[in-house]
Design an enzyme around this catalytic site. Structure first.
Site, PDB file in Angstrom:
ATOM      1  N   LYS A   9     -25.974  16.073  23.475  1.00 44.62           N
ATOM      2  CA  LYS A   9     -24.828  15.373  22.447  1.00 44.62           C
ATOM      3  C   LYS A   9     -23.999  16.757  22.209  1.00 44.62           C
ATOM      4  O   LYS A   9     -24.475  17.785  22.114  1.00 44.62           O
ATOM      5  CB  LYS A   9     -25.594  14.961  21.495  1.00 44.62           C
ATOM      6  CG  LYS A   9     -26.351  13.464  21.966  1.00 44.62           C
ATOM      7  CD  LYS A   9     -27.167  13.013  20.628  1.00 44.62           C
ATOM      8  CE  LYS A   9     -27.781  11.390  20.985  1.00 44.62           C
ATOM      9  NZ  LYS A   9     -28.697  11.034  19.873  1.00 44.62           N
ATOM     10  N   TYR A  49     -23.994   2.482  22.646  1.00 42.87           N
ATOM     11  CA  TYR A  49     -24.827   2.248  21.978  1.00 42.87           C
ATOM     12  C   TYR A  49     -24.851   0.891  21.290  1.00 42.87           C
ATOM     13  O   TYR A  49     -24.803   0.537  20.205  1.00 42.87           O
ATOM     14  CB  TYR A  49     -24.907   3.195  20.677  1.00 42.87           C
ATOM     15  CG  TYR A  49     -25.240   4.573  20.935  1.00 42.87           C
ATOM     16  CD1 TYR A  49     -26.653   4.725  21.164  1.00 42.87           C
ATOM     17  CD2 TYR A  49     -24.511   5.741  20.909  1.00 42.87           C
ATOM     18  CE1 TYR A  49     -27.041   5.959  21.261  1.00 42.87           C
ATOM     19  CE2 TYR A  49     -25.026   6.816  21.186  1.00 42.87           C
ATOM     20  CZ  TYR A  49     -26.639   7.186  21.339  1.00 42.87           C
ATOM     21  OH  TYR A  49     -27.040   8.412  21.503  1.00 42.87           O
ATOM     22  N   ASN A 112     -29.607  14.744  16.303  1.00 37.76           N
ATOM     23  CA  ASN A 112     -30.847  14.940  16.994  1.00 37.76           C
ATOM     24  C   ASN A 112     -30.861  15.486  18.593  1.00 37.76           C
ATOM     25  O   ASN A 112     -31.782  15.438  19.363  1.00 37.76           O
ATOM     26  CB  ASN A 112     -31.869  13.864  17.269  1.00 37.76           C
ATOM     27  CG  ASN A 112     -31.293  12.644  17.824  1.00 37.76           C
ATOM     28  OD1 ASN A 112     -30.079  12.809  18.312  1.00 37.76           O
ATOM     29  ND2 ASN A 112     -31.915  11.507  17.577  1.00 37.76           N
ATOM     30  N   HIS A 115     -29.946  12.705  24.219  1.00 37.31           N
ATOM     31  CA  HIS A 115     -30.190  11.232  24.281  1.00 37.31           C
ATOM     32  C   HIS A 115     -31.263  11.242  25.738  1.00 37.31           C
ATOM     33  O   HIS A 115     -30.834  11.781  26.653  1.00 37.31           O
ATOM     34  CB  HIS A 115     -28.926  10.476  24.348  1.00 37.31           C
ATOM     35  CG  HIS A 115     -29.389   9.002  25.268  1.00 37.31           C
ATOM     36  ND1 HIS A 115     -29.808   8.043  24.415  1.00 37.31           N
ATOM     37  CD2 HIS A 115     -29.297   8.633  26.469  1.00 37.31           C
ATOM     38  CE1 HIS A 115     -29.787   6.899  25.236  1.00 37.31           C
ATOM     39  NE2 HIS A 115     -29.623   7.207  26.449  1.00 37.31           N
ATOM     40  N   GLU A 126     -27.215   2.759  31.682  1.00 36.01           N
ATOM     41  CA  GLU A 126     -26.453   3.771  31.304  1.00 36.01           C
ATOM     42  C   GLU A 126     -26.182   4.826  32.277  1.00 36.01           C
ATOM     43  O   GLU A 126     -24.973   5.502  32.128  1.00 36.01           O
ATOM     44  CB  GLU A 126     -27.534   4.577  30.319  1.00 36.01           C
ATOM     45  CG  GLU A 126     -27.910   3.698  28.946  1.00 36.01           C
ATOM     46  CD  GLU A 126     -29.011   4.417  28.503  1.00 36.01           C
ATOM     47  OE1 GLU A 126     -29.538   5.425  28.591  1.00 36.01           O
ATOM     48  OE2 GLU A 126     -29.241   3.743  27.455  1.00 36.01           O
TER      49      GLU A 126
HETATM   50  N1  UDP Z   1     -29.791   7.390  14.609  1.00 36.58           N
HETATM   51  C1  UDP Z   1     -29.194   7.558  13.439  1.00 36.58           C
HETATM   52  N2  UDP Z   1     -29.668   7.117  12.190  1.00 36.58           N
HETATM   53  C2  UDP Z   1     -31.206   6.660  12.459  1.00 36.58           C
HETATM   54  C3  UDP Z   1     -31.358   6.347  13.787  1.00 36.58           C
HETATM   55  C4  UDP Z   1     -30.796   6.678  14.897  1.00 36.58           C
HETATM   56  O1  UDP Z   1     -28.049   8.198  13.214  1.00 36.58           O
HETATM   57  O2  UDP Z   1     -31.488   6.058  11.240  1.00 36.58           O
HETATM   58  C5  UDP Z   1     -28.905   7.887  15.827  1.00 36.58           C
HETATM   59  C6  UDP Z   1     -29.608   9.139  16.558  1.00 36.58           C
HETATM   60  O3  UDP Z   1     -28.691   9.934  16.853  1.00 36.58           O
HETATM   61  C7  UDP Z   1     -30.394   8.363  17.655  1.00 36.58           C
HETATM   62  C8  UDP Z   1     -29.139   7.171  17.971  1.00 36.58           C
HETATM   63  O4  UDP Z   1     -28.859   6.696  16.596  1.00 36.58           O
HETATM   64  O5  UDP Z   1     -30.714   9.304  18.771  1.00 36.58           O
HETATM   65  C9  UDP Z   1     -29.944   6.040  18.863  1.00 36.58           C
HETATM   66  O6  UDP Z   1     -31.251   5.482  17.996  1.00 36.58           O
HETATM   67  P1  UDP Z   1     -32.255   5.162  18.803  1.00 36.58           P
HETATM   68  O7  UDP Z   1     -33.028   4.400  17.598  1.00 36.58           O
HETATM   69  O8  UDP Z   1     -31.939   4.393  20.132  1.00 36.58           O
HETATM   70  O9  UDP Z   1     -32.926   6.665  18.998  1.00 36.58           O
HETATM   71  P2  UDP Z   1     -33.245   7.140  20.404  1.00 36.58           P
HETATM   72  O10 UDP Z   1     -33.374   6.293  21.376  1.00 36.58           O
HETATM   73  O11 UDP Z   1     -32.314   8.247  20.573  1.00 36.58           O
HETATM   74  O12 UDP Z   1     -34.587   8.171  19.985  1.00 36.58           O
HETATM   75 MG    MG Z   2     -32.588   4.617  22.107  1.00 37.07          MG
END
Ligand code: UDP
Ligand code: MG
Length: 133
Positions: A9, A49, A112, A115, A126
């Site tokens: 990212k 997303y 974080n 992805h 994706e």
């Molecule tokens: N995210 C966020 N706040 C939250 C949870 C997720 O900003 O409380 C963001 C974070 O960048 C995350 C992305 O949304 O990687 C997608 O969320 P997901 O739950 O799918 O997490 P991932 O699959 O990336 O671990």
């Molecule tokens: Mg996810």
């Protein structure tokens, strides 16, 4: 062989962590079979997303992933989806283990760094979005 989508990212690119992150993926035994640097349009980010469109963090997430270039890659290997999810660690870097990419480099639950697809079905969808060719 299984395929998964991996994305560094914008914060990972801005913080000059591309090399260290890619090295971890290669060391884990995953093969990188496609790679591109690009800027995600807001429309593309929204499609990527779409499962989160009703979440409170959705608009902030789109702001974040469109804030600069990303590096997207296709990773292949037996069990690549789960292997890469294990390598990146939990969504919230505070809960991600030491030795995981998010645990070692992530800042907060939004920023974080990376992805990775969460299932083979998500991976197909994706990969088609990031690598339409
Ligand atoms: N995210 C966020 N706040 C939250 C949870 C997720 O900003 O409380 C963001 C974070 O960048 C995350 C992305 O949304 O990687 C997608 O969320 P997901 O739950 O799918 O997490 P991932 O699959 O990336 O671990
Ligand atoms: Mg996810």
């Amino acid at each position: 062989m299984e395929r998964t989508l991996f994305v560094i990212k914008p914060d990972g690119v801005q913080r000059r962590l591309i090399g260290q992150i890619v090295a971890r993926v290669e060391k884990a035994g995953l093969a990188i079979t496609a790679l591109r640097m690009m800027s995600m349009s807001r429309d593309m980010a929204a499609r990527h997303y779409e499962a989160h469109k009703d979440k409170p963090f959705y608009e902030g997430l789109l702001d974040y992933v469109t804030s600069g270039p990303v590096v997207a890659m296709v990773c292949e290997g037996a069990g690549a989806v789960n292997d890469l999810r294990a390598l990146i660690g939990a969504t919230d870097p505070a809960k991600a283990g030491a030795g995981t990419i998010r645990g070692d480099f992530g800042v907060d639950v939004t920023h974080n760094l990376v992805h990775a697809s969460d299932s083979p079905e998500s991976a197909s969808r994706e990969i088609a979005l990031f690598f339409p060719d």
